[in-house]
Scaffold this motif. Structure first.
Motif, mmCIF file in Angstrom:
data_model
loop_
_atom_site.group_PDB
_atom_site.id
_atom_site.type_symbol
_atom_site.label_atom_id
_atom_site.label_comp_id
_atom_site.label_asym_id
_atom_site.label_seq_id
_atom_site.Cartn_x
_atom_site.Cartn_y
_atom_site.Cartn_z
ATOM 1 N N ASP A 188 1.128 -1.211 0.080
ATOM 2 C CA ASP A 188 -0.058 0.094 -0.466
ATOM 3 C C ASP A 188 1.186 1.491 -0.439
ATOM 4 O O ASP A 188 1.797 1.099 1.022
ATOM 5 N N GLU A 189 0.603 2.059 -1.340
ATOM 6 C CA GLU A 189 2.228 3.200 -1.690
ATOM 7 C C GLU A 189 3.297 2.679 -0.779
ATOM 8 O O GLU A 189 3.573 3.371 0.238
ATOM 9 N N PRO A 190 3.917 1.851 -1.363
ATOM 10 C CA PRO A 190 5.134 1.427 -0.185
ATOM 11 C C PRO A 190 6.340 2.344 -0.375
ATOM 12 O O PRO A 190 7.333 3.102 0.590
ATOM 13 N N PHE A 191 5.900 3.542 -1.660
ATOM 14 C CA PHE A 191 7.348 4.037 -2.428
ATOM 15 C C PHE A 191 6.529 5.736 -1.833
ATOM 16 O O PHE A 191 8.249 6.912 -2.234
ATOM 17 N N GLY A 192 6.049 5.807 -0.536
ATOM 18 C CA GLY A 192 5.109 7.416 -0.600
ATOM 19 C C GLY A 192 6.366 8.025 -0.120
ATOM 20 O O GLY A 192 6.146 9.683 -0.258
ATOM 21 N N ALA A 193 7.009 7.103 1.049
ATOM 22 C CA ALA A 193 7.349 8.166 2.275
ATOM 23 C C ALA A 193 9.072 8.727 1.864
ATOM 24 O O ALA A 193 9.295 9.231 2.073
ATOM 25 N N VAL A 194 9.468 7.782 0.313
ATOM 26 C CA VAL A 194 10.570 8.833 0.534
ATOM 27 C C VAL A 194 10.875 9.815 -0.755
ATOM 28 O O VAL A 194 10.179 10.221 -2.049
ATOM 29 N N ASP A 195 12.234 10.076 -0.885
ATOM 30 C CA ASP A 195 12.173 11.200 -2.268
ATOM 31 C C ASP A 195 12.319 10.459 -3.254
ATOM 32 O O ASP A 195 12.364 8.840 -3.332
ATOM 33 N N PRO A 196 12.713 11.263 -4.316
ATOM 34 C CA PRO A 196 12.330 10.715 -5.963
ATOM 35 C C PRO A 196 12.727 9.732 -6.365
ATOM 36 O O PRO A 196 13.504 8.415 -6.917
ATOM 37 N N ILE A 197 14.673 10.060 -5.741
ATOM 38 C CA ILE A 197 15.435 8.960 -6.303
ATOM 39 C C ILE A 197 15.826 7.761 -5.275
ATOM 40 O O ILE A 197 16.001 6.742 -6.319
ATOM 41 N N THR A 198 15.805 7.696 -4.348
ATOM 42 C CA THR A 198 15.257 6.589 -3.708
ATOM 43 C C THR A 198 14.335 6.144 -4.010
ATOM 44 O O THR A 198 14.467 4.333 -4.309
ATOM 45 N N ARG A 199 13.122 6.261 -4.514
ATOM 46 C CA ARG A 199 11.875 5.642 -4.581
ATOM 47 C C ARG A 199 12.390 5.100 -5.900
ATOM 48 O O ARG A 199 11.927 4.104 -6.407
ATOM 49 N N GLN A 200 13.350 5.767 -7.066
ATOM 50 C CA GLN A 200 13.158 4.965 -7.755
ATOM 51 C C GLN A 200 14.105 3.789 -8.197
ATOM 52 O O GLN A 200 14.323 3.202 -8.812
ATOM 53 N N ARG A 201 15.432 3.489 -7.426
ATOM 54 C CA ARG A 201 16.284 2.452 -6.454
ATOM 55 C C ARG A 201 15.040 1.282 -5.930
ATOM 56 O O ARG A 201 15.121 0.630 -6.716
ATOM 57 N N LEU A 202 14.524 1.626 -4.759
ATOM 58 C CA LEU A 202 13.124 1.146 -4.104
ATOM 59 C C LEU A 202 12.823 0.459 -5.464
ATOM 60 O O LEU A 202 12.555 -0.992 -5.863
ATOM 61 N N GLN A 203 11.963 0.959 -6.702
ATOM 62 C CA GLN A 203 11.193 0.469 -7.783
ATOM 63 C C GLN A 203 11.772 -0.727 -8.806
ATOM 64 O O GLN A 203 11.776 -1.653 -8.892
ATOM 65 N N ASP A 204 13.787 -0.420 -8.882
ATOM 66 C CA ASP A 204 13.321 -1.161 -9.368
ATOM 67 C C ASP A 204 14.247 -2.404 -8.682
ATOM 68 O O ASP A 204 14.180 -3.424 -9.142
ATOM 69 N N GLU A 205 14.975 -2.069 -7.893
ATOM 70 C CA GLU A 205 14.693 -3.276 -7.119
ATOM 71 C C GLU A 205 13.321 -4.837 -6.683
ATOM 72 O O GLU A 205 13.517 -5.299 -6.557
ATOM 73 N N LEU A 206 12.208 -3.745 -7.023
ATOM 74 C CA LEU A 206 11.426 -4.613 -6.386
ATOM 75 C C LEU A 206 10.807 -5.466 -8.122
ATOM 76 O O LEU A 206 10.847 -6.124 -8.079
ATOM 77 N N ILE A 207 11.413 -4.145 -9.204
ATOM 78 C CA ILE A 207 11.258 -5.189 -10.299
ATOM 79 C C ILE A 207 11.684 -6.475 -10.337
ATOM 80 O O ILE A 207 12.466 -7.664 -10.602
ATOM 81 N N ALA A 208 13.733 -5.866 -9.753
ATOM 82 C CA ALA A 208 14.998 -7.453 -9.654
ATOM 83 C C ALA A 208 14.308 -8.313 -8.867
ATOM 84 O O ALA A 208 13.942 -9.512 -9.027
ATOM 85 N N ILE A 209 13.959 -8.052 -7.330
ATOM 86 C CA ILE A 209 12.751 -9.366 -6.575
ATOM 87 C C ILE A 209 12.044 -9.796 -7.094
ATOM 88 O O ILE A 209 11.766 -10.647 -7.484
#
Ligand SMILES: Nc1ncnc2c1ncn2[C@@H]1O[C@H](COP(=O)(O)OP(=O)(O)OP(=O)(O)O)[C@@H](O)[C@H]1O
Length: 491
Positions: A188-209
């Protein structure tokens, strides 16, 4: 094109079986689920039928208050549906006891939702402890998961959440949700509370996972670009948990089902398509390469022989130095050796959107694509990008046949007798009723708050705006279920 999109067609066929790297995803089926918080008001989610294919990432999108979180929480029974059923891998979740539910569904919320008084290891080991795993098995699992989410176990295992950055807390939240190896991850809105660059990195990691574990992931987001980046399929809801479109990102961008979806995506949908494709995926144009420091007359000759009117100057390691058109070349004795910092240079892992941005900034009709160690790989031109857009439109058509099923069958909704109207559950009656309720909500935001909605008036205001706008526009054909059914090429 992102990794998940490459696997989208196989994701829907992924079997719900064990494999070496853990439990793969299973399908989720929503059968006519309805949630009515308040008997006097229209439901928050109304008769929703939806199939979520095993192993896919499905993104829930839509304006504030449209029922995304309510739908998500009905899957793990944090909210009990007023009616309807939720099936996980064919099994009704109401038949599952709490332990089995926890094993099947991991849940990630904003900022990880970590317990502040527990260490990272305790947080991650929470569900395994509840399931009675022994200490050594839990410890091994914690370390394995920390590695998976790119956190060094020795460094982070014993830290408390307050000793972590927002992005690290979010990673621990994902690790905790995966602890019991559930086939389904709800976010539920997992990356809503982080800055845009961290958000992009976390999104990329989620795709990898996801490409490693092939879980079924259902993710609520406010951010349509995030939905396009992560989703194999995107659900766009409108108020009342009504499905406005359920389709691939390509198809939603190229063929929005109705004006609600168009408005929701906002301007620049065509450009958003470009974030689906990476420079790696397109054919580059080979320019005339000439060496830095060489005589300009030679470069003119090479350029003419190739029938071109410009050259790219590269150094002895093929890194771009400058590019020059014929009239510039003719004024020079030798070719420049100083790197022109204004060159439109983009890396091959960048999206076509990034390439177009760089062309717009430098007002050129092509950009130089570089790879490892900044070596020039070729040029991408505006024409190539236009071709890709047409190709995406074609592919959008192809994905239609694979699109999962989804539609609403709104329950019978009684118009109060003293209301002066007759009739039940016609589109017009529901729209009129919602319009009326929304107007009432706008004037009385306190009511919603009292009903237990923490966002209270803000949600009521938004909702009122949407409803009034849509229904006043009078678009009976715009009902999502109708839009889906009318679409002849869908299953
Ligand atoms: N506990 C509750 N009691 C009463 N109404 C509620 C409750 N929770 C949600 N609602 C209402 O149900 C509707 C859907 O809410 P929900 O939180 O599912 O929407 P959402 O799309 O997730 O919104 P957001 O994007 O703002 O989080 C809203 O009108 C909301 O006010």
């Amino acid at each position: 094109m992102s990794e998940n999109h490459r696997t989208a067609s196989t994701a829907s066929e992924a079997p719900g079986t064990e494999h070496d790297s853990g439990t793969q995803g299973v399908s989720i089926t929503l059968e006519g689920i309805t949630k009515r918080y308040d008997s006097g008001k229209p439901p928050a989610v109304d008769g929703l039928n939806m199939e979520i294919p095993a192993g896919s990432i499905v993104m829930f999108c839509g304006p504030s208050g449209c029922g995304k979180t309510t739908t998500l929480k009905m899957i793990n029974r944090l909210i009990e549906p007023s009616s309807g059923r939720v099936l996980i891998d064919g099994e009704d979740v109401t038949d599952l006891d709490a332990d089995r539910l926890r094993r099947r569904l991991g849940y990630v919320i904003q900022a990880g939702g970590l317990f502040p008084h527990m260490t990272v290891a305790k947080n991650i080991g929470l569900v395994p402890r509840m399931l009675g795993w022994d200490a050594s098995r839990i410890r091994a699992r914690v370390d394995e998961l920390l590695e998976l989410v790119s956190l060094d176990p020795a460094t982070y295992r014993d830290r408390f959440p307050r000793e972590l950055s927002g992005g690290q807390q979010q990673r621990v939240g994902v690790a905790r949700a995966l602890a019991a190896d559930p086939p389904v991850l709800l976010m539920d809105e997992p990356f809503g509370a982080v800055d845009p660059i961290t958000r992009q990195r976390l999104q990329d990691e989620l795709i990898a996972i996801h490409s490693e574990l092939k879980k079924t992931i259902v993710c609520v987001t406010h951010d349509f670009d995030e939905a396009v980046k992560l989703g194999d399929w995107i659900v766009i809801f409108r108020e009342g948990g009504i499905l406005a479109q359920y389709d691939s990102p390509e198809r939603i961008l190229a063929q929005p089902a109705n004006s609600f979806v168009e408005d929701f995506m906002g301007a620049g949908a065509g450009l958003k398509q470009l974030s689906l494709s990476r420079l790696d995926d397109v054919e580059l144009t080979e320019p005339v390469r000439v060496r830095a420091g060489a005589p300009a007359a030679e470069a003119v000759e090479t350029m003419r022989a190739a029938g071109e009117d410009y050259v790219v100057v590269v150094d002895d390691q093929d890194r771009p130095v400058d590019w020059l058109i014929a009239s510039q070349l003719e004024r020079l004795e030798t070719l420049p050796t100083q790197v022109n910092e204004d060159l439109p240079v983009v890396y091959n892992r960048a999206s076509l959107n990034d390439a177009l941005d760089s062309m717009l900034v430098t007002t050129t009709s092509s950009a130089i694509v570089v790879g490892k160690r900044r070596q020039m790989l070729g040029l991408v031109t505006v024409d190539t990008i236009m071709d890709v857009i047409s190709g995406l439109n074609g592919r959008a058509h192809d994905t239609a046949a694979e699109a999962p099923l989804g539609q609403n069958e709104p329950e019978e909704f009684e118009i109060p007798e003293d209301d002066g109207r007759t009739g039940r559950n016609t589109d017009e009656a529901i729209a009129a009723k919602q319009r009326e309720d929304s107007t009432a909500d706008t004037g009385d935001a306190g009511d919603d708050t009292a009903a237990g909605d923490p966002a209270g008036g803000a949600i009521a205001d938004d909702t009122a705006g949407n409803t009034t706008g849509d229904t006043a526009a009078g678009e009976p054909d715009d009902r999502p279920a109708g839009a889906h059914r009318a679409d002849g090429d869908r299953p």
